[in-house]
Design a protein around this motif. Structure first.
Motif, PDB file in Angstrom:
ATOM      1  N   PHE A  61      -4.466   4.604  -4.537  1.00 27.05           N
ATOM      2  CA  PHE A  61      -5.608   3.730  -4.290  1.00 27.05           C
ATOM      3  C   PHE A  61      -5.293   2.280  -4.632  1.00 27.05           C
ATOM      4  O   PHE A  61      -6.039   1.373  -4.231  1.00 27.05           O
ATOM      5  N   ALA A  62      -4.212   2.021  -5.373  1.00 24.62           N
ATOM      6  CA  ALA A  62      -3.919   0.673  -5.851  1.00 24.62           C
ATOM      7  C   ALA A  62      -2.807  -0.021  -5.081  1.00 24.62           C
ATOM      8  O   ALA A  62      -2.420  -1.125  -5.464  1.00 24.62           O
ATOM      9  N   VAL A  63      -2.279   0.572  -4.023  1.00 24.84           N
ATOM     10  CA  VAL A  63      -1.094  -0.007  -3.376  1.00 24.84           C
ATOM     11  C   VAL A  63      -1.403  -1.297  -2.620  1.00 24.84           C
ATOM     12  O   VAL A  63      -0.486  -2.014  -2.227  1.00 24.84           O
ATOM     13  N   GLU A  64      -2.663  -1.618  -2.390  1.00 23.16           N
ATOM     14  CA  GLU A  64      -2.995  -2.899  -1.781  1.00 23.16           C
ATOM     15  C   GLU A  64      -3.216  -3.997  -2.815  1.00 23.16           C
ATOM     16  O   GLU A  64      -3.234  -5.176  -2.482  1.00 23.16           O
ATOM     17  N   ASP A  65      -3.398  -3.600  -4.061  1.00 17.96           N
ATOM     18  CA  ASP A  65      -3.632  -4.533  -5.174  1.00 17.96           C
ATOM     19  C   ASP A  65      -2.912  -3.957  -6.388  1.00 17.96           C
ATOM     20  O   ASP A  65      -3.532  -3.473  -7.320  1.00 17.96           O
ATOM     21  N   PRO A  66      -1.576  -4.003  -6.380  1.00 16.34           N
ATOM     22  CA  PRO A  66      -0.805  -3.185  -7.321  1.00 16.34           C
ATOM     23  C   PRO A  66      -0.942  -3.576  -8.792  1.00 16.34           C
ATOM     24  O   PRO A  66      -0.737  -2.729  -9.655  1.00 16.34           O
TER      25      PRO A  66
END
Length: 443
Positions: A253-258
């Motif tokens: 879920f965090a790969v766009e805002d790592p």
């Protein structure tokens, strides 16, 4: 066209649709050209639809919450144990900051709508309307000057800029960068903050990283002019360090805002001598990286990450190093108790043991899944910003609440919504310049 021709044309058309479907599926699965262009167009269209769909800021943004109480203003005040002073707070209700006394009376207010400063966001696109922009963080100077950070709902990047105002809300300087979450002021007056922007870079050890993704930057500004003096890519600092596995192992879920960096604290030489992870080197910044679940240090001179750690906290905010060598965290969702998900932690960085904690009870619940802050006051009490509850409170080391303030603003057809409280600062009265203190609307 006869029947045979019509059947043939229909068959040809369906075959073309099938081939287009197969081709599109292969492009998506293999992510070959022109996948990235299609994906970018899809995300841009989705973002525009999402922005246009916000017609109720109370339920469609994170600026407002359902009020948990009908009480307003100061609800608890033990003058013998609370640290006397004025309290500055910002709110999801708009681009303003209020200074209140211990009884909850507003003695001064700063306010400046975003549209009176800029007409576009830092990326140059049309800005959100003023009712969707608020001050995420504010810090007051002794003379009444104010640093204030704009944040927008329904836009990405959501950071909208930083201003320094005088006591009459006039602009001294403005910094049009996508500033977000937190601000700190170094002893020499430099302003430390965060910005973010989209990146398309790829990294071999992080193949699941989305494109585009948000990169966070540590930024240093001149406190007198707002001019940018230093800018460090925090993803590069993390990725190029021995702590790389903490970020490459983040959940999907965090790969766009790592990183989702959400706090900054300047570490001067005096604090560095006491805080073991700093190894006696000043001019570093302690940060909280929410998605890797890690506080970490970045050296402002080298741009390198020098330390990071993980522990039992989850979704944390507001990492702060203490003179006793420990650090505190606002642990948003690490308590696992219904209605009491949030804890305050003091952690020993030498062994990761929890030296102190505060968590809510059934009678005094404590829950803020998004945002939150905790500052230790000179008397040893903690000033806590429980954002989702729309309140500030002061708690003793023994866990007793000796001051509480609930945002008095309510909106909705039944006054059921309360704006989040996004930051709080306690100021000792005699620390204020006499000229500004004389202007306060005190009884």
């Amino acid at each position: 066209m006869n029947t045979i021709d019509r059947v043939g044309f229909a068959g040809f058309f369906l075959a073309c649709l099938f081939l287009a479907f197969i081709g599109g599926t292969l492009i998506v699965l293999t992510q070959v050209f022109p996948y990235q262009h299609i994906n970018d167009a899809y995300k841009a269209a989705h973002a525009l639809i999402a922005q246009g769909a916000i017609d109720d800021r109370y339920t469609q943004t994170d600026q407002w919450r359902l009020a948990r109480t009908t009480e307003r203003g100061t609800t608890i005040h033990d003058p013998e144990r609370a640290y006397n002073g004025y309290t500055l707070y910002t709110s999801g209700g708009g681009a303003y900051a209020s200074l209140i006394d211990m009884d909850g009376r507003e003695v001064h207010r700063w306010a400046l709508p975003f549209s009176q400063v800029w007409d576009t966001n830092p990326s140059g696109r049309a800005a959100r309307s003023d009712d969707l922009i608020y001050w995420r963080k504010a810090i007051m100077y002794p003379d009444g000057d104010l640093l204030a950070m704009y944040i927008a709902a329904g836009d990405t990047p959501w950071g909208y800029g930083l201003v320094r105002l005088d006591a009459d809300s006039n602009v001294i300087w403005r910094y049009k960068g996508a500033t977000h979450h937190d601000i700190d002021i170094a002893p020499d007056g430099r302003v430390i903050t965060l910005t973010h922007e989209f990146s398309y870079r790829e990294f071999p050890d992080f193949p699941t990283l989305a494109r585009p993704w948000l990169n966070d930057f540590l930024v240093v500004l001149d406190g007198d002019t707002g001019e940018e003096q230093r800018r460090i890519s925090l993803f590069d600092a993390f990725y190029d360090s021995r702590f790389r596995p903490l970020v490459t192992a983040i959940p999907s879920f965090a790969v766009e805002d790592p990183l989702h960096t959400n706090s900054v604290q300047y570490i001067d030489q005096g604090l560095a001598d006491r805080f073991g992870p700093a190894k006696g080197r000043g001019n570093q910044v302690l940060l909280s990286f929410r998605h890797p679940g890690a506080p970490g240090l970045v050296d402002l001179d080298s741009g390198q990450m020098t330390w990071a750690t993980r522990g039992s906290w989850l979704g944390q905010h507001f990492a702060r190093a203490l003179p006793n060598g420990n650090f505190t965290l606002f642990d948003n969702i690490g308590n696992f108790e219904p209605g009491n998900t949030t804890r305050l932690l003091e952690v020993d960085p030498g062994n990761d043991e929890i030296a102190w904690r505060y968590q809510g009870t059934r009678d005094q619940p404590f829950e803020s899944r998004l945002r939150g802050a905790n500052t230790i006051l000179p008397n040893g009490n903690h000033l806590v910003t429980e954002s989702d509850g729309g309140r500030l409170f002061e708690v003793t080391p023994e866990g007793e609440i000796v001051w509480e303030f609930v945002n008095p603003v309510r909106e909705g057809d039944r006054d059921q919504y309360i704006p989040v409280v996004s930051s709080g600062q306690r100021i000792k009265p005699d620390a204020l310049d006499p000229a500004f203190r004389a202007r306060l609307n005190t009884p």
